[in-house]
Every structure is written in structure tokens, then in C-alpha cells.
Write an enzyme that holds these catalytic residues in place. Structure first.
Site, short mmCIF file in Angstrom:
data_model
loop_
_atom_site.label_atom_id
_atom_site.label_comp_id
_atom_site.label_asym_id
_atom_site.label_seq_id
_atom_site.Cartn_x
_atom_site.Cartn_y
_atom_site.Cartn_z
N ASP A 261 6.05 -5.08 6.25
CA ASP A 261 6.61 -6.33 6.78
C ASP A 261 6.67 -7.42 5.70
OD1 ASP A 261 3.81 -6.04 6.95
OD2 ASP A 261 3.62 -7.70 8.33
N ASP A 262 5.60 -7.58 4.93
CA ASP A 262 5.61 -8.60 3.89
C ASP A 262 6.64 -8.27 2.80
OD1 ASP A 262 3.66 -10.26 4.99
OD2 ASP A 262 2.02 -9.16 4.05
N ASP B 186 0.39 1.51 8.51
CA ASP B 186 -0.15 0.74 9.63
C ASP B 186 0.69 0.89 10.90
OD1 ASP B 186 -1.81 -0.04 7.65
OD2 ASP B 186 -1.38 -2.19 7.78
N ARG C 51 1.26 -5.80 -4.95
CA ARG C 51 1.48 -6.70 -3.80
C ARG C 51 1.97 -8.08 -4.23
NH1 ARG C 51 -0.29 -4.64 0.87
NH2 ARG C 51 -1.85 -2.98 0.82
N GLU D 19 -9.27 -1.26 11.66
CA GLU D 19 -9.66 -2.06 10.50
C GLU D 19 -9.57 -3.57 10.78
OE1 GLU D 19 -8.31 -1.36 5.97
OE2 GLU D 19 -6.74 -2.04 7.30
N GLY E 94 0.83 -1.21 0.00
CA GLY E 94 0.00 0.00 0.00
C GLY E 94 0.86 1.25 0.00
N LYS F 129 8.36 0.96 5.21
CA LYS F 129 7.17 1.77 4.89
C LYS F 129 5.93 1.05 5.39
CE LYS F 129 4.61 0.07 2.38
NZ LYS F 129 3.58 -0.60 1.57
N THR F 130 4.96 1.72 5.89
CA THR F 130 3.57 1.29 6.02
C THR F 130 2.84 2.24 6.94
OG1 THR F 130 1.95 -0.35 6.68
CG2 THR F 130 4.05 -0.53 7.80
N TYR G 151 -8.12 5.28 2.47
CA TYR G 151 -7.42 5.79 1.28
C TYR G 151 -7.23 7.30 1.34
CZ TYR G 151 -8.20 1.05 -0.03
OH TYR G 151 -8.19 -0.33 -0.02
N GLU G 152 -8.02 7.97 2.19
CA GLU G 152 -7.91 9.43 2.30
C GLU G 152 -6.55 9.84 2.87
OE1 GLU G 152 -10.19 7.51 3.51
OE2 GLU G 152 -12.19 8.22 2.99
P1 FBP Z 1 0.96 -2.11 3.60
O1 FBP Z 1 1.02 -3.04 4.75
O2 FBP Z 1 1.36 -2.70 2.32
O3 FBP Z 1 1.70 -0.84 3.89
O4 FBP Z 1 -0.56 -1.71 3.38
C1 FBP Z 1 -1.23 -0.94 4.28
C2 FBP Z 1 -2.68 -0.81 3.96
O5 FBP Z 1 -2.97 0.55 3.75
C3 FBP Z 1 -3.54 -1.39 5.09
O6 FBP Z 1 -3.76 -0.46 6.08
C4 FBP Z 1 -4.77 -1.83 4.37
O7 FBP Z 1 -5.43 -2.89 5.01
C5 FBP Z 1 -4.24 -2.29 3.07
O8 FBP Z 1 -3.09 -1.51 2.81
C6 FBP Z 1 -5.23 -2.12 1.96
O9 FBP Z 1 -4.61 -2.49 0.79
P2 FBP Z 1 -5.30 -2.54 -0.60
O10 FBP Z 1 -5.61 -1.14 -0.97
O11 FBP Z 1 -4.26 -3.16 -1.48
O12 FBP Z 1 -6.51 -3.38 -0.44
#
Ligand code: FBP
Length: 568
Positions: A188-189, A222, A158, A329, A97, A219-220, A438-439
Site C-alpha cells: 500500500d505504501d 500481509d 522502504r 503482529e 518487504g 505485493k505484500t 521472515y521464514e
Molecule cells: P510490506 O508491507 O512492505 O509488504 O511489508 C510486509 C512485512 O513483511 C510486514 O509483515 C512486516 O511488519 C514488515 O514487512 C517487516 O519489515 P522489515 O523487515 O522491513 O522490518
């Protein structure tokens, strides 16, 4: 002098007045890099810190070359590099993300690699690496993307690189572009992907038998990629939580103005509740659910609803028929009975994937129910169809349930409404649901994220020039100037169950019940539930009193003397 219409046309394509202004925002750099106008690469040396996880032996067997090279020892910058390095060809990709600051990682890399080395951008994340979709990044690109939000310069995806065929494709790309190094900007992934790639590309890629270096960047939004004092926070968290906090602050202001609505707000953050906790600390709403606490206290869905309904009724009896609830979430996966059911569901879906794919949407719940244990089948059948549909939806390529698509906030509203009616039928309960996700991921980076990521880029580039592989760049000491450091990726790996089988992963850092941030929240939340204590933190600032502010949870957890960060 141009007309107003001409001036407006000039603001198209990322040239709003704001975007043009933030491109000029000066970025501080850690003292190790020298002056901010002309940062220089640093070398690295071993520290006394060696990482180990409960699965270290298994990791040593699977990652023999990177573990032998790093000894799982953490590195720290050792001052400016004495000899210049030329001719390196480096590729950078975004994975997972988006998060604010990614563009500044690219800019930091470009700056530190200098004119003597070449930086390529990989289009569309790991998938672009497999396809060999690369282009050369110029100084002009850097000037245009600096301090802008999002990942749109390169794009992201991803894709998990795991099959022999995919590894062969990566090698082909490395050979085609004569790459010496790859930088993976991810969570992490994605950093697990980086660890796997570092091992696979360690040697034997180029004609002379040498390998390709791989460096990760944390990065994340989360915030669940945290490694004690070595990594206080991943980039993107600050920007996202400040944007969400502004929005929640505005909603809170509306609740006590219009006096008639509850707002149930689900906040992004797939697994951990760091985002929800930070937004709660910034805005002080009536209720904030923290998934990790629900799991630790083994709270059932019914007991969570009971608590919510009690607060709604108590506030109503005081004349407050309004309030805000924050829900992370990932909540659903932390409710004990749901967690047990989802774990079995994941295994069943993995084992019956072929048959499941042939069924109509209507037939799917019944089919899965027939494969689950009676308790889990009963629970699945008791849930509304809008939840069941998403629980059965496709997992992402890392095996994760797509929690952003599950309307947990609506489930909480529906169940709370029913319980409030049972407790006191005279309590009015009008509720709106929101999902803030997403905002916040792609807003222009806060000054913290902008400076942090630029320095992470300088660190990643320096690690490459220093000949390192299998490390994640980090900046420690965020309130005392900042120090470039490197964390051995293999030292972070653990075994987890994914897609119905065991896999090496970097463990997600969850909210700890004994962390200062959580304890502060627990000590204040009853006051917030009982009255109107909320605060509206306002928009993130690039000039002004909160410009240098750290996330509150990061400041509390790192025992910072104040809320202010200091890099440089
Ligand atoms: P990352 O762990 O890849 O940084 O993603 C974070 C995130 O924004 C989460 O908070 C959310 O659950 C997920 O991506 C949503 O991803 P997508 O838009 O691919 O469904």
C-alpha cells in the site's frame, strides 16, 4: 559421470535440486495473453467502474493530471494489441518487504516487452532509483530467476520518495537511462509512492516534453492490499501463509504429542490480521486473536488476557495442558487503550524528535512519559521494559511502528501466566514463544503466486505498451481463467495521519467482521478451543493435490465454488 561431491557443488548458488526443478514448472497465462508458451501483450479499454474515496476532492487537487487522464476509471483488457511497440525503456523495482513471486513479475514483464524493448532492474528499491543504480535485464536472467522466491535478484528497501530533492533525483535517473516507464512492485505504501511518482513524472521529463509512465504491482504478504473484487489478494500472501501453516501444523502436532506446552505464535502482518486468520483457518488452533475484532469489540488488554487464561484453565481441567495461540503482529496497535497511547506517542515522538535523539535509552521512557497525557503515561509505565523499548524505537520511513520488533507474544505469555495462577494455582502453564515472519516471505512461490505474478508482470508490461500511467496491474476472476485489469491508483487514495501530519495513502484493507472468512472462523473457534480439532496442512506442493489451492480466506470471501484457482 560426476562424483557425488561434484554433484553437490553444482547445487550451490541457487541450483538446489528443488530450485532447478521449479524453474521448469510451466506457468498458465490468462486467455487474453494467448498461449502460455508465447504470451502476447494486450490492449486496455475503460470499464463502467469509477473509483472514489471519501477524500476524492482533495486527491483531484493534488493529482490533477493523473486523475484527468484516467478519470479514475478501471480498465480491462480488450484483446491482443494490434500494433507492435518498440524502443520502450522500462525500469522495475521492488519496494518494501519481500514477497514470493516478485521474480516472476520481472519475468512476465521481460516476456511481454519482448526483444524490441529494454527492461532495466533497479538495485535496492526506491533508493536505487534515487541513486540511478540500474542494470539491463537479459533473457538469461529471466530463465534463472523464474519461480524462485525472494527479491534477491534486485533487492528492496522502504525509502519513501517525497522531498523535492528526491523527485529531482528520480528525474535525473529517468534522463540518464532515457526511461519511458517505471514499474513499482510494492504494498500500500509503495503503490502510494507509485501514484505520487506518476503525477510528478506525468509530463516534462524528456527533452520533447513527454513524461515517464508509472505502473504499480500489488505485493505484500500481509494481504492488506485488497480492493473488492478488483483485487482479491496481493501476491506473496498465499506462499507466506502456507509456509506458516505448515509450521503451525507441525507445532500443533507436537503439542498433542508431548502434552506439556503452550506455544504462543506471533505471525507477521503489520496491521491487518489476514495472515493470522488464514493460518487459523488452515490449522484450527485453540486460540487465534484477530486484531480487528479486538478493536471492533473494544476489548481491553485485561479482557484479552482473561479470555486466554480461561481457555488455558478449561483445557487444563480436561487434561489438556497444551495448545497453540496465534497472535497477529499488529495486535498491540488494535487494543483500544494501546492504540490511543501509540497515536499520542507518534505525535510526541514526531514533535520532539531532535531532543529525544540526544537522550540515553534509560532516560527516554521518562522523557516521553512527561509529555503524554496522564492516562497514556500511566499505561506506558505499566508495560514491561522490553515492550516500552520497542514502542519508542524509530518508525520506518512511512511513519509505521515497527511491530515486527515488538515481542507481543512474550507479553501475552507473561500476562496469561499471572492470570492463570490467580484463577487456579494448580494449572501448569509452560509456554514457548515464536515469531513466524521472515521464514515465510521469501520461500519459492506457490503455484498460485508463481502464476499470478507472472500474469501481473504480463499485465504491467501491457499497460506500458498501451501508453498508460498511474495504474496498478491486477488479475480478476482467479477461479474462472483470469482477466488482466488496471486500477487507477489515484482512485484509491485517502488521507491518514503519519509522522504527526496528514498524508495521502492507500487505505489498508483490514479483516472485516462480516466477511465470510471471519464468520466461518467465529462459528468454529469455540470447538477448536474446547478440543483438539487441529489440522496439519503439510508443505506447499508444486505437484500434488493442493498445488492449485487458493488461500481459504480468499476462496470464502470471493464466494468461490471450491478452494481451487484457475488461471488460463
Ligand atoms: P510490506 O508491507 O512492505 O509488504 O511489508 C510486509 C512485512 O513483511 C510486514 O509483515 C512486516 O511488519 C514488515 O514487512 C517487516 O519489515 P522489515 O523487515 O522491513 O522490518
Amino acid at each position: 559421470m560426476s562424483t557425488l561431491v561434484e554433484q553437490l557443488i553444482q547445487t550451490e548458488a541457487h541450483k538446489s535440486v528443488f530450485e532447478s526443478a521449479v524453474r521448469q514448472l510451466p506457468l498458465p497465462v490468462c486467455a487474453a495473453f494467448g498461449s502460455s508458451s508465447n504470451p502476447q501483450p494486450v490492449g486496455f479499454t475503460n470499464t463502467s467502474r469509477i473509483l472514489s474515496t471519501k477524500d476524492s476532492e482533495g486527491v483531484r487537487e493534488q493529482f490533477p493530471r493523473t486523475v484527468a487522464a484516467s478519470g479514475n476509471v478501471v480498465l480491462a483488457s480488450s484483446g491482443a494489441r494490434s500494433a507492435a511497440v518498440h524502443g520502450k525503456r522500462v525500469a522495475v523495482l521492488f519496494s518494501g518487504g519481500p514477497a514470493a513471486g516478485g521474480h516472476n513479475v520481472v519475468c512476465g514483464l521481460k516476456r511481454v516487452l519482448g526483444a524490441g524493448n529494454t527492461l532495466f532492474g533497479v538495485r535496492a528499491g526506491p533508493k536505487g532509483l534515487l541513486k540511478g543504480n540500474l542494470f539491463e535485464i537479459s533473457d538469461a536472467h529471466g530463465d534463472f530467476i523464474i519461480n524462485t522466491g525472494g527479491f534477491d535478484f534486485l533487492g528492496s528497501d522502504r525509502t519513501k520518495i517525497k522531498s523535492a530533492e528526491q523527485f529531482a533525483q528520480v528525474r535525473e535517473t529517468c534522463i540518464k537511462y532515457q526511461l519511458d516507464a517505471i514499474v513499482v512492485v510494492g504494498g500500500d505504501d509503495s503503490n502510494t509512492n507509485a501514484a505520487v511518482l506518476a503525477e510528478s513524472l506525468f509530463t516534462g521529463v524528456k527533452a520533447d516534453g513527454s513524461g515517464v509512465q508509472v505502473i504499480g504491482v500489488p505485493k505484500t504478504i500481509d494481504g492488506d492490499l485488497q480492493i473488492s473484487e478488483l483485487l482479491s489478494i496481493s501476491f506473496g500472501f498465499d506462499t507466506a501463509t502456507r509456509i506458516y501453516s505448515e509450521m503451525v501444523g507441525n507445532i500443533l502436532q507436537d503439542t498433542s504429542s508431548s502434552l506439556k506446552y503452550w506455544h504462543f505464535v506471533k505471525l507477521m502482518g503489520r496491521s491487518a490480521s489476514h495472515v493470522a486468520l488464514e493460518v487459523a483457518l488452515q490449522t484450527k488452533p485453540a486460540i487465534a486473536l484477530i486484531s480487528e475484532e479486538i478493536a471492533a469489540r473494544q476489548m481491553s488488554l485485561a479482557s484479552i488476557i482473561e479470555r486466554i487464561a480461561q481457555v488455558i484453565v478449561e483445557r487444563s481441567h480436561k487434561g489438556m495442558n497444551y495448545g497453540v495461540l496465534l497472535a497477529p503482529e499488529g495486535l498491540i496497535e488494535f487494543i483500544p487503550e494501546m492504540n490511543r497511547m501509540i497515536a499520542e506517542l507518534n505525535d510526541v515522538l514526531a514533535h520532539h524528535a531532535g531532543e529525544f535523539a540526544t537522550l540515553s535509552d534509560d532516560a527516554k521512557p521518562g522523557f516521553i512519559g512527561s509529555k503524554l497525557s496522564p492516562a497514556n503515561a500511566g499505561l506506558l509505565a505499566s508495560l514491561p521494559s522490553y515492550i516500552v523499548r520497542m514502542l519508542l524505537a524509530e518508525r520506518d520511513s512511512h511513519g509505521n511502528l515497527q511491530v515486527s520488533l515488538i515481542p507481543t507474544e512474550q507479553l501475552l505469555i507473561d500476562m496469561a501466566r499471572a492470570r492463570v495462577k490467580e484463577i487456579d494455582p494448580n494449572v501448569p502453564f509452560a509456554a514457548h514463544s515464536h515469531f513466524l515472519g521472515y521464514e515465510g516471505r521469501c520461500g519459492a512461490p506457490t503455484l498460485f503466486d508463481a502464476a499470478y505474478t507472472f500474469n501481473l508482470g504480463l499485465t504491467a508490461g501491457s499497460l506500458i505498451l498501451d501508453g498508460r500511467t498511474g495504474y496498478m496491474a491486477t488479475i480478476t476472476g482467479l477461479t474462472s481463467g483470469g482477466t488482466p485489469q488496471a486500477i487507477p491508483l489515484a482512485g484509491l487514495l485517502n488521507i491518514e495521519r503519519r509522522h504527526g501530519q496528514n498524508e495521502f495513502v492507500i487505505e489498508k484493507a483490514l479483516v472485516r467482521m462480516d466477511s465470510p472468512a471471519m464468520q466461518f472462523f467465529v462459528s468454529r473457534r469455540d470447538e477448536w478451543a474446547a478440543g483438539d480439532c487441529f489440522a496439519s496442512p503439510g508443505p506447499r506442493q508444486f505437484w500434488g493435490p493442493t498445488t492449485h489451492q487458493l488461500p481459504i480466506s480468499v476462496a470464502l470471501n470471493s464466494a468461490a465454488p471450491s478452494l481451487m484457482f484457475k488461471i488460463g
